[in-house]
Design a protein around this motif. Structure first.
Motif, PDB file in Angstrom:
ATOM      1  N   ASP A  30       0.798  -1.224   0.000  1.00 12.35           N
ATOM      2  CA  ASP A  30       0.000   0.000   0.000  1.00 12.35           C
ATOM      3  C   ASP A  30       0.827   1.269   0.000  1.00 12.35           C
ATOM      4  OD1 ASP A  30      -0.888  -0.017   3.583  1.00 12.35           O
ATOM      5  OD2 ASP A  30       1.032  -0.118   2.522  1.00 12.35           O
ATOM      6  N   ASP A  31       2.111   1.151   0.165  1.00 17.76           N
ATOM      7  CA  ASP A  31       2.975   2.328   0.118  1.00 17.76           C
ATOM      8  C   ASP A  31       4.302   1.894  -0.489  1.00 17.76           C
ATOM      9  OD1 ASP A  31       4.294   4.804   2.492  1.00 17.76           O
ATOM     10  OD2 ASP A  31       4.345   4.671   0.320  1.00 17.76           O
ATOM     11  N   TYR A  32       4.394   2.056  -1.784  1.00 14.34           N
ATOM     12  CA  TYR A  32       5.585   1.592  -2.482  1.00 14.34           C
ATOM     13  C   TYR A  32       5.724   2.343  -3.800  1.00 14.34           C
ATOM     14  CZ  TYR A  32       2.259  -0.762  -5.505  1.00 14.34           C
ATOM     15  OH  TYR A  32       1.219  -1.009  -6.374  1.00 14.34           O
ATOM     16  N   SER A  52       3.797   4.406  -8.834  1.00 12.90           N
ATOM     17  CA  SER A  52       3.743   4.790  -7.427  1.00 12.90           C
ATOM     18  C   SER A  52       2.387   4.423  -6.856  1.00 12.90           C
ATOM     19  CB  SER A  52       3.980   6.294  -7.284  1.00 12.90           C
ATOM     20  OG  SER A  52       3.742   6.713  -5.966  1.00 12.90           O
ATOM     21  N   SER A  53       2.368   3.820  -5.675  1.00 12.37           N
ATOM     22  CA  SER A  53       1.100   3.414  -5.086  1.00 12.37           C
ATOM     23  C   SER A  53       0.318   4.599  -4.522  1.00 12.37           C
ATOM     24  CB  SER A  53       1.345   2.399  -3.968  1.00 12.37           C
ATOM     25  OG  SER A  53       2.029   3.010  -2.877  1.00 12.37           O
ATOM     26  N   SER A  54       0.995   5.695  -4.220  1.00 10.46           N
ATOM     27  CA  SER A  54       0.328   6.799  -3.523  1.00 10.46           C
ATOM     28  C   SER A  54      -0.802   7.403  -4.345  1.00 10.46           C
ATOM     29  CB  SER A  54       1.339   7.881  -3.153  1.00 10.46           C
ATOM     30  OG  SER A  54       1.940   8.428  -4.308  1.00 10.46           O
ATOM     31  N   ASP A  55      -0.551   7.571  -5.638  1.00  9.49           N
ATOM     32  CA  ASP A  55      -1.578   8.169  -6.498  1.00  9.49           C
ATOM     33  C   ASP A  55      -1.682   7.470  -7.841  1.00  9.49           C
ATOM     34  OD1 ASP A  55       0.421  11.082  -7.524  1.00  9.49           O
ATOM     35  OD2 ASP A  55       0.770   8.931  -7.635  1.00  9.49           O
ATOM     36  N   ASN A  74      -2.998  -4.824  -7.095  1.00  6.35           N
ATOM     37  CA  ASN A  74      -2.717  -4.858  -5.662  1.00  6.35           C
ATOM     38  C   ASN A  74      -3.248  -6.122  -4.993  1.00  6.35           C
ATOM     39  OD1 ASN A  74      -1.424  -2.441  -5.908  1.00  6.35           O
ATOM     40  ND2 ASN A  74      -3.062  -1.217  -5.006  1.00  6.35           N
ATOM     41  N   PRO A 101       9.027   2.345   2.216  1.00  2.86           N
ATOM     42  CA  PRO A 101       7.949   3.004   1.481  1.00  2.86           C
ATOM     43  C   PRO A 101       8.481   3.837   0.326  1.00  2.86           C
ATOM     44  CG  PRO A 101       8.509   4.256   3.441  1.00  2.86           C
ATOM     45  CD  PRO A 101       9.347   3.002   3.488  1.00  2.86           C
ATOM     46  N   SER A 102       7.564   4.320  -0.462  1.00  2.00           N
ATOM     47  CA  SER A 102       7.953   5.142  -1.594  1.00  2.00           C
ATOM     48  C   SER A 102       8.574   6.458  -1.124  1.00  2.00           C
ATOM     49  CB  SER A 102       6.727   5.458  -2.454  1.00  2.00           C
ATOM     50  OG  SER A 102       7.047   6.427  -3.437  1.00  2.00           O
ATOM     51  N   THR A 105       7.424  10.895  -3.299  1.00  3.82           N
ATOM     52  CA  THR A 105       6.748  12.104  -2.830  1.00  3.82           C
ATOM     53  C   THR A 105       7.697  13.047  -2.116  1.00  3.82           C
ATOM     54  OG1 THR A 105       6.105  10.923  -0.826  1.00  3.82           O
ATOM     55  CG2 THR A 105       4.494  11.013  -2.616  1.00  3.82           C
TER      56      THR A 105
END
Length: 129
Positions: A30-32, A52-55, A74, A101-102, A105
């Protein structure tokens, strides 16, 4: 333990297609940021694409824009690289890599391999002319 396992490489004629898979485990999906890199003999490792998983942002090298598509599932913890209209110059070992995590950002460069924490073993893609 984070693991990345690539599959889907092979030999294909110019103009053909392949789909690479990167199966991830050992972290919450969920954060990568997951990137695809490639390295041809005698050449530097280069960034091909990233998601990117964030957006859901996706990034591509100019050399593959319009031909390659990165996506993620996912539910399966898997990232794909659909490669169409392959050219002999696409021949290389392809690696997937993860930032967990990514850090995208925070301004890290998706194409800079040193920003990635984990790497798969690679899969060979050979495009014949």
């Amino acid at each position: 333990e984070v693991q990345l396992v690539e599959s889907g490489g092979g030999l294909v004629q110019a103009g053909g297609s392949l789909r690479l898979s990167c199966a991830a485990s050992g972290f919450t999906f969920d954060d990568y940021a997951i990137g695809w890199f490639r390295q041809a003999p005698g050449k530097e490792r280069e960034g091909v694409s990233c998601i990117s998983s964030s957006d859901g942002s996706t990034y591509y090298a100019d050399s593959v824009k319009g031909r390659f598509t990165i996506s993620s599932d996912n539910a399966k913890n898997t990232v794909y690289l659909q490669m169409n209209s392959l050219k002999p110059e696409d021949t290389a070992v392809y690696y997937c890599a993860a930032q967990v995590p990514s850090t995208l950002t925070y301004g890290s460069s998706w194409y800079s391999w040193i920003t990635y924490d984990y790497w798969g073993q690679g899969t060979q893609v050979t495009v014949s002319s």
